[in-house]
Write a protein that holds these residues in place. Structure first.
Motif, PDB file in Angstrom:
ATOM      1  N   PRO A 156      47.613  96.040  89.380  1.00 13.85           N
ATOM      2  CA  PRO A 156      47.799  95.808  87.980  1.00 13.85           C
ATOM      3  C   PRO A 156      46.670  95.311  87.503  1.00 13.85           C
ATOM      4  N   MET A 157      46.064  94.190  88.416  1.00 23.41           N
ATOM      5  CA  MET A 157      44.415  93.619  87.271  1.00 23.41           C
ATOM      6  C   MET A 157      43.262  94.340  87.429  1.00 23.41           C
ATOM      7  N   LEU A 217      40.371  98.151  80.630  1.00 27.44           N
ATOM      8  CA  LEU A 217      40.822  98.442  79.428  1.00 27.44           C
ATOM      9  C   LEU A 217      39.923  97.174  78.438  1.00 27.44           C
ATOM     10  N   LYS A 218      39.089  96.416  79.178  1.00 31.83           N
ATOM     11  CA  LYS A 218      38.693  95.341  78.655  1.00 31.83           C
ATOM     12  C   LYS A 218      37.219  95.872  78.151  1.00 31.83           C
ATOM     13  N   PRO A 219      36.559  96.311  76.666  1.00 26.73           N
ATOM     14  CA  PRO A 219      35.229  96.682  76.366  1.00 26.73           C
ATOM     15  C   PRO A 219      34.226  96.494  76.902  1.00 26.73           C
ATOM     16  N   ASP A 220      34.325  95.038  77.307  1.00 27.89           N
ATOM     17  CA  ASP A 220      33.015  94.619  77.618  1.00 27.89           C
ATOM     18  C   ASP A 220      32.862  94.571  79.262  1.00 27.89           C
ATOM     19  N   LYS A 221      34.115  95.863  80.355  1.00 34.43           N
ATOM     20  CA  LYS A 221      33.501  95.990  81.234  1.00 34.43           C
ATOM     21  C   LYS A 221      32.562  97.277  81.492  1.00 34.43           C
TER      22      LYS A 221
END
Length: 145
Positions: free
Chosen positions: A134-135, A141-145
């Motif tokens: 899950p993590m 989903l984070k835009p900075d990754k």
């Protein structure tokens, strides 16, 4: 309600009191996933595991993985930064193998053991296990990754 996770070769039961962060590797908690490799006597399986994982450094970096090799009580970082670690404490905390035996452990960012294997695992299998967490799903989903 009991929540049981099955990652690869070992069943991890979150309700078990043994499900606690590994103290000797606390510096990595919430920053990195840690793959710990215990070298066997002739080092053949450890070398195979090392080569398998290091063949895709970009994928390791993308998943925030640090790889450590523990042999004869000493810790050697294979990928990522790690200083001042005690191999004997790591072995004790993980209930690691007898000297000269191969084993590998994956710790999640929460500091708990997610996988324990007694034979080398492919990088594809490892990445699939991590990507199912899950993590990790939230990280993608984070835009900075």
């Amino acid at each position: 309600m009991s929540k049981t996770l099955l990652y690869g070769a070992i069943k991890i039961d979150e309700t078990n009191s043994a499900y606690a962060p590994v103290e000797s590797l606390a510096a990595f908690q919430w920053k990195n996933r840690v793959f710990i490799l215990f070298a066997d006597k002739d080092n053949a399986r450890a070398a195979r595991q090392e080569n398998q994982l290091l063949s895709d450094r970009a994928a390791l970096d993308e998943r925030d993985i640090v790889i450590l090799k523990v042999s004869a009580g000493k810790v050697r970082p294979l990928f990522g930064a790690a200083d001042g670690l005690d191999g004997e404490a790591i072995c004790h905390d993980l209930d690691g193998p007898e000297a000269g035996e191969f084993a590998a452990f994956l710790l999640g960012k929460d500091g708990t053991v997610k996988l324990k294997v007694s034979e080398p695992i492919t990088s594809g299998e490892l990445f699939a296990i991590i990507d199912s967490m899950p993590m990790r799903a939230a990280e993608t989903l984070k835009p900075d990754k």
